[in-house]
Scaffold this motif. Structure first.
Motif, mmCIF file in Angstrom:
data_model
loop_
_atom_site.group_PDB
_atom_site.id
_atom_site.type_symbol
_atom_site.label_atom_id
_atom_site.label_comp_id
_atom_site.label_asym_id
_atom_site.label_seq_id
_atom_site.Cartn_x
_atom_site.Cartn_y
_atom_site.Cartn_z
ATOM 1 N N GLU A 47 0.812 -1.219 0.000
ATOM 2 C CA GLU A 47 0.000 0.000 0.000
ATOM 3 C C GLU A 47 0.845 1.268 0.000
ATOM 4 N N THR A 48 2.039 1.205 0.577
ATOM 5 C CA THR A 48 2.821 2.429 0.720
ATOM 6 C C THR A 48 4.257 2.222 0.247
ATOM 7 N N ILE A 49 4.887 3.340 -0.108
ATOM 8 C CA ILE A 49 6.313 3.377 -0.458
ATOM 9 C C ILE A 49 6.927 4.535 0.332
ATOM 10 N N ASN A 50 7.993 4.217 1.078
ATOM 11 C CA ASN A 50 8.672 5.219 1.898
ATOM 12 C C ASN A 50 9.919 5.723 1.173
ATOM 13 N N LYS A 84 9.429 14.131 -8.501
ATOM 14 C CA LYS A 84 8.577 13.732 -9.618
ATOM 15 C C LYS A 84 8.530 12.226 -9.658
ATOM 16 N N TYR A 85 7.301 11.692 -9.743
ATOM 17 C CA TYR A 85 7.205 10.239 -9.817
ATOM 18 C C TYR A 85 6.081 9.846 -10.745
ATOM 19 N N VAL A 86 6.225 8.668 -11.311
ATOM 20 C CA VAL A 86 5.279 8.183 -12.291
ATOM 21 C C VAL A 86 5.174 6.680 -12.154
ATOM 22 N N ALA A 87 3.960 6.154 -12.317
ATOM 23 C CA ALA A 87 3.740 4.709 -12.286
ATOM 24 C C ALA A 87 3.972 4.135 -13.679
ATOM 25 N N PHE A 88 4.562 2.957 -13.718
ATOM 26 C CA PHE A 88 4.781 2.310 -15.008
ATOM 27 C C PHE A 88 4.622 0.809 -14.848
ATOM 28 N N ASN A 89 4.167 0.190 -15.923
ATOM 29 C CA ASN A 89 3.987 -1.265 -15.948
ATOM 30 C C ASN A 89 4.355 -1.730 -17.348
ATOM 31 N N GLY A 90 5.578 -2.217 -17.448
ATOM 32 C CA GLY A 90 6.076 -2.590 -18.767
ATOM 33 C C GLY A 90 6.311 -1.342 -19.593
ATOM 34 N N THR A 91 5.653 -1.272 -20.743
ATOM 35 C CA THR A 91 5.804 -0.103 -21.616
ATOM 36 C C THR A 91 4.768 0.967 -21.333
ATOM 37 N N LYS A 92 3.808 0.692 -20.457
ATOM 38 C CA LYS A 92 2.776 1.670 -20.146
ATOM 39 C C LYS A 92 3.240 2.561 -19.014
ATOM 40 N N VAL A 93 3.082 3.864 -19.205
ATOM 41 C CA VAL A 93 3.521 4.847 -18.226
ATOM 42 C C VAL A 93 2.334 5.711 -17.865
ATOM 43 N N GLY A 94 2.139 5.919 -16.537
ATOM 44 C CA GLY A 94 1.033 6.744 -16.075
ATOM 45 C C GLY A 94 1.364 8.215 -16.098
ATOM 46 N N THR A 104 -1.780 3.610 -5.549
ATOM 47 C CA THR A 104 -3.138 3.467 -6.088
ATOM 48 C C THR A 104 -3.279 2.203 -6.917
ATOM 49 N N ASP A 105 -2.151 1.646 -7.300
ATOM 50 C CA ASP A 105 -2.171 0.437 -8.135
ATOM 51 C C ASP A 105 -1.153 -0.544 -7.569
ATOM 52 N N PRO A 106 -1.591 -1.666 -7.020
ATOM 53 C CA PRO A 106 -0.626 -2.597 -6.396
ATOM 54 C C PRO A 106 0.229 -3.347 -7.400
#
Length: 1338
Positions: free
Chosen positions: A1106-1109, A1128-1138, A1157-1159
């Motif tokens: 749930e969290t990242i410190n 600055k931070y961004v979620a990514f999953n493979g080639t998909k970037v939020g 927000t996304d496990p």
């Protein structure tokens, strides 16, 4: 085991009672290794019956006649223990150290060369003697050898170190003879941290010299120590050494404290260091009962040692209770703290117990801790030894693999402080399955390859002799196939005081000026305190002739009353340095300190040195003369050192004669004479040859020697580098060795050693002994290819003035044709004994006309070459000397450069033997000032160097060097331009202007200095600048001076790589070949604010899903006033970037927590610090990968490989197949029972009223089975998308568009009518789809 136990000290307590085992070690005379493989120090009282006299007599002698003396030297770097030192080592290598300073240098070099004499064979020692630098033999003094020629093997590096130390000592201070009055000087004292054995009497050394002899007294803990009141304490006669005797009782601990020795006579008082006396302690292990250690196989384990605190600290090693050492490897190893670490425990670790042992240095005892018993829980109870080397040992034993984690040190970062000059030891021990590998790195640079070494299976990094450049961040990386982690260690290097300029004794004449300088450095910067005769200088009586300026005391117009001993004490929190330096005011005429009329014999073509120690005040000037000639010997082949020694670089026959040294000052003069005799070198001119002999035959090895007839020759033989025993089957003659009835044991190398009192020569040959066997009929066909035999019977014919014909008989080709012949020559004037290639000829030639040079005494030899290699050289031909002629060329590479401000050194490359063309080759050196066109000055020189004195500063000269021999002069040489010596520049750049370009760079502009003030060649303008302070409060900055160079005659330049937001100071100088000139006016400037450096130690941790410190440290260089941080931070999953999210923080915030927000996705974080100027360098980190994230293909393949062969999986697949078959059968039955499939002809069969149809005969066709089935699949981003059913009856061939009947008519002529209930019942067919069923089960 190499250790004996003394019955009196053997105390072994039952370990079951919780006591420790203690036993005493008594090593024998030879070094032995104890249980831990540590060298023990022999004690003089237990040398296995060898008393000191017998021991001394048993030692071998030095080749120069002195006894090979060995002594024990304490090596503080335990556990290396005590080791032997060869005191003859320096002499054996041919380096003579003439003075006390050289003797100290030799002992220092000997420490670097422990047991060197035992490692070298006798032949290698003989080869070490062939060093070019020699010391001649002095008759009437102790026998000293002369190093002979032919340095076939280069001397080891310590020989060069010894020679350099000796040369440095030649410029040392002159010591006062002991018959003259002088203040005290401390000559010997105990170490600062003096640890003593409680079983022995205490000895605190303090010895001093002076005239009159000094008296001694001591302080203890800064208070006067009254020796007379303590019956146990005495002082040695004529010495200040304290002896504390405990034979009549007493506790040594009562005498612990800080001692200082004072040596005093009427001219001053000298002080020893403050000696901290401590008594060695070896306490017993505390009583404890250890329960068995239970651990799961594959888990990490640490067995703690916790030894009792000893003084000094004990040496730790682990053994079993049966005294077997614990085998250590990458998985199991001992840490620096003594603990035993298991990266992962295996079942075989249970086969022994584990006992920690502590060895105490002074008492020579080993204490043993109660052993640990290890119990390993395992899923594989059988310890199959075949699995130990299995490539996947852990999986084979059912041990789960896991990523590395650090056992020591804990966490991800730590810091360490080390003192300059010490060893830095960094350690990382990690657990994991499989056992992790450790790798070391330094942030921002490479590890120092010359000082860094890895220990303990790469778990420890040791950097020896640490300096300030070794500070920084190091990190160790622990990795296995499951992953990797790293630990960062921040290293800070501090420094105890160390000398930059140690004060030296000052000897002055009345009315002279002088100074004592005491400069030291350290971290923190040490403070300097001056004392005089042991009292603070502030409390001493005022002296108008003395002025104190910080680290310097200046004496002006000194008088006899100024004599005293000054102490300089420089200290910081890490230590101190104390130096004594006396000021002695003497009025002494010159005197010679060496015996008069010495006879010195040297070997031709070697380098030697004639010593002439002298003393006087004022310090005399010394000059050398030869055979009463009026010219001073300095320059060319001669060099005079400051201490009076005369070095002759290459001895020739004409150098023989009487040399006189004359020392002069204003009070008189003194002289001494040395007679030099030059001897011919010892040569083996017919060497033994390699031979192959059959068993039982006779072999003769020749060794013919040429030597100086005035020296006694000794010829000896070695076999396999050991002295040869001459038995009944051998006969040794002056020029040969004969072996009768050769046996197989006679095979080996034979070395002929020809030696005199001054030099020696050696030659080696190898004897091969063949066993009895049938001789083949075709010897050449039976033998393999080999190198050709040497050519023989060389003959010289057709003798002409500049040529000669050389003819030879080829040797056996040994089954490989000879391809080439190489003709070599040797001449006996310039380089006797050295062979040079002359020419090369094809293998089909055995006669050639050789072109020769004038006046060379030639000797030739021939070497044959085939595809295997080269033959041994042939025996040399007879000599042939060509007639002389004037030189046809002049020496090259003529240069004129100043070595001092008032001279010019003219050098050139000397001509070789083949270009001399005649006897007595010499050089006519001419010079004159270029601009004046004055008459030429000239001098005849025999060497390759001449120094012109009393020249103006940096003036151009025309130079010519012409070769000349007894037949005439060479061609007229061309002029070369040289310059006299440079002096320091007299002016500094003016009008220096500084303009700030940006936060890290400035531009400089200055006015050119006048050319006459440069006083040399203008090399560059140089700017010295330093960072005075930072505009940020409480920020420490380094004020180390830096420099920027601007080569040539430039008037502007730029200085970059400055620190922003800082105050700087800058000075400029002019630089020529001599050095820096005066400094300009100091300029101050301030750099504006800049962007900060990257935040340090950016750490990303994920405690849960749930969290990242996030945590970080402030930038190392703020470069301004920090106003905050930007994340600055961004979620990514493979080639998909939020979508990127930006967060701004205050400058004091160093932590932040991100709510996921996304496990499933990972996060990429970029952090930078901000000032008013903008954002600085950013650092990027990513969140850890989820534990179940892996490469899909690899995971699927592994599952297939593991599951496909399992019985339960096969049964499950069969059951699924049977279920699918049953469902298909039920489906067909239901269709056949409930469905209506009326098939008829349009024209022949009338429509019934119940048929739902249009009037035109068409059907209302509605097949709900062909509708797509409703199914769903979750996408990667959580959306739901519709998919077609896997269970359409069209796929089973039951209807559908585009199908034809048996006669080819369209299927539209048929109709299919289903009941509504059936259709509704089959709407959700996904559950019964065979494909979906298989995927859902898989």
């Amino acid at each position: 085991m190499g250790v004996t136990r003394s019955r009196e000290a053997r105390n072994y307590f039952d370990s079951t009672q919780g006591r420790a085992a203690v036993f005493s070690l008594r090593p024998t005379f030879r070094e032995k290794k104890d249980l831990a493989g540590i060298l023990l120090r022999p004690k003089s009282a237990s040398w296995d019956g060898l008393g000191p006299k017998k021991c001394l007599a048993s030692l071998p002698t030095c080749p120069h006649g002195g006894r090979l003396r060995r002594h024990w030297m304490n090596q503080t770097m335990a556990p290396s223990g005590e080791r032997l030192i060869d005191l003859c080592a320096i002499w054996d290598a041919g380096v003579y150290l003439p003075s006390a300073a050289c003797n100290r240098a030799s002992s220092g070099v000997a420490r670097k060369r422990l047991n060197e004499a035992e490692k070298l064979s006798s032949v290698q020692e003989a080869q070490l003697k062939r060093l070019e630098v020699t010391r001649p033999r002095v008759l009437g003094s102790r026998e000293r050898g002369q190093v002979p020629r032919m340095a076939r093997q280069p001397p080891p590096p310590w020989v060069h170190a010894a020679f350099l130390l000796c040369l440095l000592s030649l410029g040392g201070a002159i010591e006062i003879p002991m018959d003259l009055t002088q203040p005290p000087t401390i000559t010997k004292q105990s170490v600062k941290d003096h640890i003593v054995d409680p079983r022995d009497n205490i000895l605190i050394e303090c010895e001093a010299k002076g005239n009159p002899a000094p008296s001694f007294h001591w302080t203890r803990n800064s208070r006067f120590f009254n020796i007379a009141k303590d019956p146990r304490v005495s002082m040695r006669r004529r010495s200040g050494t304290l002896v504390i005797d405990f034979r009549s009782g007493g506790r040594p601990e009562e005498y612990e404290g800080e001692y200082q020795c004072f040596a005093r006579n009427k001219f001053g008082t000298a002080l020893s260091n403050r000696i901290r006396l401590q008594v060695s302690k070896s306490p017993l292990w505390p009583k404890e009962n250890l329960d068995p250690v239970v651990v799961q196989e594959g888990a990490p384990l640490t067995l703690q040692c916790n030894p009792p605190p000893g003084l000094p600290s004990p040496v730790i090693f682990w053994m079993s209770s049966s005294m077997e050492p614990i085998t250590q490897d990458k998985r199991v190893s001992q840490g620096h703290n003594g603990d035993l670490y298991f990266s992962n425990v295996m079942l075989q670790d249970m086969q022994t117990d584990y006992s920690c042992n502590a060895r105490f240095h002074f008492t020579h005892t080993i204490q043993q801790k109660n052993p640990f018993t290890l119990k390993v829980l395992t899923n594989h109870p059988y310890n199959d030894s075949s699995l130990r080397n299995h490539p996947d040992m852990y999986s084979a034993r059912g041990v789960a693999e896991r990523t590395p984690s650090f056992m020591y040190p804990q966490g991800t970062a730590s810091s360490q402080m080390v003192l300059r000059g010490m060893d830095l030891l960094l350690e990382c021990i990690a657990s994991g399955v499989p056992t992790p590998d450790i790798a070391w790195y330094k942030k921002g640079g490479d590890l120092p390859s010359d000082k860094a070494k890895f220990e303990n299976f790469n778990k420890a990094l040791r950097i020896t002799n640490v300096s300030e450049e070794d500070s920084g961040e190091y990190f160790c990386l622990a990795s296995n196939k499951m992953g990797s982690i790293r630990h960062t260690i921040s290293v800070r290097v501090k420094a105890a005081p160390y000398w930059l300029d140690e004060p030296k004794n000052l000897i002055l004449a009345p009315g002279e000026d002088g100074r004592l300088v005491c400069r030291a450095n350290g971290n923190p910067k040490p403070t300097v305190q001056w004392m005089v005769n042991g009292e603070p200088l502030q409390s001493a009586p005022p002296n108008p002739n003395r002025e104190v300026a910080g680290d310097t005391i200046i004496f002006r117009d000194t008088q006899i009353s100024s004599r005293a001993v000054y102490q300089c004490n420089t200290s910081n929190e890490h230590g101190y340095l104390l130096a004594n330096a006396f000021v002695s005011v003497l009025d002494v005429p010159p005197r010679m300190l060496s015996p008069r009329n010495q006879l010195i014999r040297v070997i031709l073509y070697n380098r030697t040195r004639l010593d002439c120690p002298f003393f006087g005040s004022p310090i005399p000037t010394l000059r050398w003369f030869k055979n009463g000639q009026g010219s001073n010997l300095d320059g060319g082949n001669y060099h005079v050192y400051e201490n009076g020694s005369l070095e002759i670089k290459m001895i020739r026959k004409e150098d023989q004669g009487i040399y006189t040294c004359v020392a002069t000052n204003i009070l008189g003069k003194a002289e001494n004479q040395v007679r030099l005799e030059v001897k011919d070198p010892t040569r083996i001119y017919r060497m033994p040859e390699d031979q192959v002999a059959k068993r039982g035959t006779t072999v003769q090895l020749e060794c013919r020697v040429k030597h100086d007839p005035s020296l006694k020759l000794t010829v000896s033989w070695l076999k396999d580098d050991e002295p040869l025993y001459i038995g009944n089957r051998m006969k040794k003659e002056d020029d040969s060795l004969t072996i009768f009835g050769v046996a197989e044991r006679d095979q080996g190398s034979y070395t002929c050693v020809a030696s005199t009192e001054l030099d020696q020569d050696l030659a080696k040959a190898y004897l091969t002994v063949l066993a009895d066997q049938a001789t083949p009929t075709n010897r050449l066909a039976a033998l393999p290819k080999g190198r050709p035999d040497r050519p023989r019977d060389l003959e010289l014919t057709d003798l002409a003035e500049r040529s000669v014909r050389l003819t030879w008989i080829p040797g056996d080709a040994n089954n490989s044709p000879i391809t080439d012949y190489v003709v070599q020559f040797e001449e006996d004037q310039f380089q006797p004994g050295v062979w040079h290639d002359h020419s090369k000829y094809p293998g089909s030639v055995n006669s050639a006309v050789l072109r020769l040079s004038p006046y060379v005494n030639y000797q030739f030899r021939v070497i044959a070459i085939n595809e295997v290699g080269s033959s041994h050289p042939s025996l040399p031909s007879e000599r042939y000397r060509t007639s002389g002629a004037p030189p046809e060329s002049n020496p090259g590479d003529v240069k004129g450069e100043g070595t001092r401000k008032n001279n010019m050194e003219i050098t050139w490359t000397p001509m070789n033997a083949t270009s001399a063309f005649g006897p007595n080759l010499r050089y006519i050196v001419k010079w004159r000032r270029r601009e004046t066109r004055e008459a030429w000055n000239n001098v005849t020189v025999w060497g390759s160097r001449y120094v012109v004195g009393q020249t103006p500063v940096y003036v151009p000269y025309e130079i010519r060097v012409q070769a000349e021999n007894d037949f005439g002069k060479g061609p007229e040489p061309e002029s070369v331009i040289g310059y006299s010596g440079e002096d320091y520049p007299r002016a500094a750049p003016t009008e220096v202007k500084v303009r700030v370009m940006n936060s890290t760079a400035i531009s400089l502009q200055w006015n050119r200095v006048y050319s006459d003030t440069v006083q040399g060649q203008l090399r560059e303008y140089r700017a010295y600048y330093w960072r005075e302070s930072s505009l940020l409060k409480n920020l420490w900055v380094s004020q180390k001076r830096q420099q920027a160079s601007f080569p040539g005659d430039r008037l502007r330049g730029m200085v970059s790589r400055l620190f922003p937001y800082s105050n700087y100071k800058l000075e400029m100088v002019v630089v020529n070949g001599r050095g820096d000139g005066p400094r300009s006016e100091t300029k101050e400037f301030t750099t504006p604010e800049g962007v900060p450096s990257a935040p340090r130690r950016f750490r990303v941790r994920q405690p849960n899903l749930e969290t990242i410190n996030l945590e970080w440290d402030h930038p190392e260089h703020p470069n301004g006033i920090m106003i905050g941080y930007t994340l600055k931070y961004v979620a990514f999953n493979g080639t998909k970037v939020g979508k990127q999210i930006v967060e701004n923080f205050s400058p004091n915030q160093t932590k932040f927590t991100v709510q996921r927000t996304d496990p499933v996705s990972r996060y990429r974080f970029t952090l930078s610090a901000r000032t008013q100027v903008g954002s600085g360098e950013a650092v990027t980190e990513e969140s850890p990968a989820p534990p179940n994230e892996a490469t899909p293909t690899a995971a699927y393949t592994n599952n297939q490989a593991d599951i496909a062969t399992q019985g339960w999986f096969i049964g499950l697949m069969c059951a699924i197949a049977l279920l699918v078959l049953i469902l298909l059968i039920v489906c067909f039955i239901k269709r056949s029972r409930g469905g209506k499939y009326p098939v008829r002809e349009k024209k022949d069969v009338p429509l019934g009223p119940e048929d739902p149809k249009e009037e035109d005969g068409s059907f209302d066709y509605s097949d709900e089975d062909n509708k797509p089935l409703q199914g769903s699949q979750t996408s990667l981003d959580g959306t739901i998308k519709q998919q077609e059913s896997d269970d359409s009856l069209v796929d089973y061939g039951e209807g559908g568009e585009g199908q034809f009947n048996e006669d080819g008519s369209f299927i539209g002529q048929y109709t299919v009518k289903k009941d509504k209930e059936e259709t509704e019942g089959n709407e959700s067919s996904e559950a019964t789809s065979p494909v979906n069923a298989i995927y859902s089960l898989a």
